[in-house]
Structure formats: C-alpha cells, structure tokens
Enzyme design. Structure first.
Site, PDB file in Angstrom:
ATOM      1  N   CYS A   1       0.850  -1.212   0.000  1.00 19.08           N
ATOM      2  CA  CYS A   1       0.000   0.000   0.000  1.00 19.08           C
ATOM      3  C   CYS A   1       0.870   1.241   0.000  1.00 19.08           C
ATOM      4  O   CYS A   1       2.012   1.219   0.466  1.00 19.08           O
ATOM      5  CB  CYS A   1      -0.853   0.074   1.263  1.00 19.08           C
ATOM      6  N   THR A   2       0.330   2.293  -0.573  1.00 21.49           N
ATOM      7  CA  THR A   2       0.967   3.624  -0.528  1.00 21.49           C
ATOM      8  C   THR A   2      -0.107   4.632  -0.156  1.00 21.49           C
ATOM      9  O   THR A   2      -1.169   4.657  -0.790  1.00 21.49           O
ATOM     10  CB  THR A   2       1.570   4.001  -1.891  1.00 21.49           C
ATOM     11  N   ASN A 178       5.041   0.614   3.485  1.00 18.45           N
ATOM     12  CA  ASN A 178       4.847  -0.413   4.535  1.00 18.45           C
ATOM     13  C   ASN A 178       6.107  -0.602   5.357  1.00 18.45           C
ATOM     14  O   ASN A 178       6.378  -1.706   5.850  1.00 18.45           O
ATOM     15  CB  ASN A 178       4.435  -1.760   3.896  1.00 18.45           C
ATOM     16  N   ARG A 191       8.913   1.183  -2.816  1.00  9.68           N
ATOM     17  CA  ARG A 191       7.926   1.995  -3.528  1.00  9.68           C
ATOM     18  C   ARG A 191       7.965   3.438  -3.022  1.00  9.68           C
ATOM     19  O   ARG A 191       7.408   4.357  -3.632  1.00  9.68           O
ATOM     20  CB  ARG A 191       6.522   1.400  -3.329  1.00  9.68           C
TER      21      ARG A 191
END
Lengths: 253, 121
Positions: A1-2, A178, A191
């Site tokens: 997730c971002t 994360n 990311r």
C-alpha cells in the site's frame, strides 16, 4: 500500500492511497496476477454511512468487510491505514484474545469507530495513537487545517512515532508505504523512493487530486497487488475510487 | 523501466482514469446506521453475494492447498463462529447479518473480517 497526505500551496489537504493486498496468496501464472487480488477487485465499493439521513462518513471497502481501511469524515478528517509487519504481530494479539485478554481493538474496528464517532483531527489522532491494538499498523490521517497531516506508526501497545506535515521544514506531504519512515525500505520493495521522487517533481504548487492520481499510477507504486486507488479532499468532502490494473511488465508487489 | 522493479518515469495526464491501468469505476452504496446492525449490509451483500462467495472460495482453496485434508477450513468453520460472539458490537451483529444474507458460513465471514490480524501470521 501507498498512502499520501499533501497540503497544496493554498492550504488544501489532499489524501490519496493505493490499496495493495493478496501477497503470497496464490499466483496465476497464466494471467501473471495474484489470485486473491483479482477476486477482491469486484468487491470494491464506495459506502456512504448515514444516520438520520445525514452522511456521517464515507469509505472505500471490500463488500463483506465491516471494518475500515480508507475513509473520509467530510470537512473534518481523512483516514487510511497501511499494513505494518512486526514480530510482535497480530497472531500474539489473537492468542491473547482467545485466552480472554480482550483489552485490545481489532485494527479495522478501531478505524471504523474513529470514522463514526471522532469529531476532529486531534480527537482521531489521539484515539489512533493511544488505543491498544491486536496488531501493529500505520495510520495515515489528514485534517482540515494547515499542517494537519500525519503518519502514526503503531505497535500493538505503543505509538512508536508520529510524523506530521511541517511547512516550516518544507515538509508539505507525508508518504507511507509499509516500512517505518526512519528505516530504509526492503530494497526489493522500495515503492517509497519512486513515489517521493514523483511528489518532489510535481511540487507543492502543482499537487492536486489529478497529479496525485498520476503518482499512484506510476510503477512500482502501482503494482500487481494494487486493487484500488482512492482520492479524497476533506474540504469538499469528496471521495473517489478506481479499480486498477497493472499491465506487464509490472512488479508483483 | 523494463527491468525489475520496472520503475517508470513519473506518469502524467493519467486523470481522468482511462487506459490499461484503469479497470473500472466503483459503485456507491448507502449504509443506514439507523437500521439494526444485522440489517445494515443487506442491500450491498445481496448485490455482491456471487463475488463474495467466489472470493471466499479462493481463500478456501488456498487453505486446502496448505492443508489438503480440509482440516484448516473445518477449524475455521467450527471455531471462528465462537469468536464472532466475542467481537464488540455492532461488528458481531453486522458480521452475522452478512453471513445470513450471503449464505457463507459465519466462521468464514469472521475470518474475512479479522484477516488483517491473521495475515500477520
């Protein structure tokens, strides 16, 4: 997730997120996709929670899941959560629960309770930072006034860190994937760096829901686990979501 | 860009969403908090029942891949309904309502809703 909370140069707070889920839960070799991620996409829905026919809060959910991962209390605050990995993880919390020690909260029930009952950014921040949890997590919270954007890094029992927007330090956004923001992300799963590069390239002057969507559409921020993208603006009460795909070549996570 | 992690140049003009990275828009539903918890999700689950059953089946298949005897799914179906009664309200009643409308075993709906904690295992 971002998850990203950003303050534009007019003081608007914008909140965007990619929900990535389904890692290691079955890979479809033929379609080069994660089985569970693909099964979750048709379940993505936007929900308008009403009481006395008035909107209390809105969220993006997987149908059948009563907790909250992404939500907005219009004109008050926006909230997303990202998964945090720790050896002191959820399985310990579950064991304690089964053994009758039930003073902790299930993560997604806490976020649901905060969206339903908290009436300010500060109140939401306090509850998310101090409530005992069954599993560690990152809570990413945006408010409705300048400087109100933060990442709350949680263990099961403690609030380990709070990183807030600070315009004096030219920190006009906070971004969480994360990994603890004071640590380097796993090199196989970085990311954060590409997302921050794109945020810095866009600049505070040009950040908007549109350019935030561009950033959340840039590989590997967009990857094979990404099920949906949600964009929220607290001042308008606007929440919009889109189901995503990641055409090859694309990182599995 | 064509070697892992396939990091692209920062994308632009992707909005409004279109093209191969956009699969579709997301439907809106209202959840009426004035309804009893066990009734709040009925409309949504009636619409999404098939997709939900398919997703739960995929998790079941995954469990069976780990434990071919089927004991893991059995364990979920036997023990997690007991867990449902320990969950705080309104979540316990809402989850029971979802199981009733969807026809999915209560233990599997509970598992879906506590997956975050379970997945950290």
């Amino acid at each position: 997730c971002t998850s990203i909370v950003a303050e534009d140069d007019k003081g608007n707070l914008l909140h965007g997120r990619n929900l990535d889920f389904g890692l290691f839960m079955g890979w479809d070799v033929k379609n080069k996709s994660w089985i569970i991620s693909e099964k979750l996409k048709p379940l993505v829905v936007n929900l308008d929670f009403k009481r006395n026919n008035q909107t209390v809060f809105k969220s993006t959910n997987f149908a059948g899941y009563v907790g909250m991962l992404t939500g907005i209390k219009p004109h008050t605050f926006t909230l997303t959560m990202n998964e945090r990995f720790s050896l002191d993880g959820g399985y310990i919390g579950i064991l304690e629960w089964i053994l009758g020690q039930r003073d902790g909260m299930w993560m997604s029930f806490l976020t649901r309770s905060v969206l339903e009952n908290a009436n300010s950014y500060e109140e939401a921040k306090t509850r998310l930072a101090t409530t005992k949890l069954l599993a560690p997590a990152y809570f990413i919270l945006g408010g409705n006034q300048t400087g109100q954007g933060c990442i709350i890094t949680r263990s099961r029992t403690l609030s380990i860190d709070l990183l807030e927007i600070d315009l004096k330090l030219n920190r006009w956004y906070v971004l969480e994937t994360n990994y603890d923001h004071w640590e380097q992300p796993l090199f196989l799963d970085d990311r954060r760096t590409p997302a921050m590069k794109c945020m810095n390239q866009v600049t505070q002057k040009n950040i908007s829901l549109k350019t935030m969507y561009d950033i959340l559409s840039t590989k590997p921020v967009l990857n094979k686990l990404t099920t949906y993208t949600t964009l929220m603006q607290v001042s308008t009460g606007n929440l919009e979501s889109y189901i995503r795909d990641c055409p090859n070549p694309c990182m599995p996570w | 860009q064509f070697v892992p992690p396939f990091t692209e140049d920062c994308r632009s003009h992707m909005y409004p969403p279109n093209g191969p990275t956009f699969r579709g828009a997301v439907a809106w539903y209202t959840v009426d908090l004035d309804l009893p918890p066990s009734k709040r999700w009925n409309t949504l689950i009636a619409d999404k029942k098939t997709d939900l059953v398919t997703m739960i089946q995929a998790i079941r298949d995954l469990a069976d891949a780990f434990v071919p005897s089927g004991r893991l799914v059995e364990l979920v179906d036997v023990t997690l309904p007991l867990m449902a009664n320990t969950l705080p309200d309104p979540f316990s009643e809402e989850i029971k309502g979802i199981a009733a409308v969807s026809g999915i075993p209560l233990g599997e709906v509970v598992l879906f809703n506590i997956f975050y904690e379970v997945f950290t295992v």
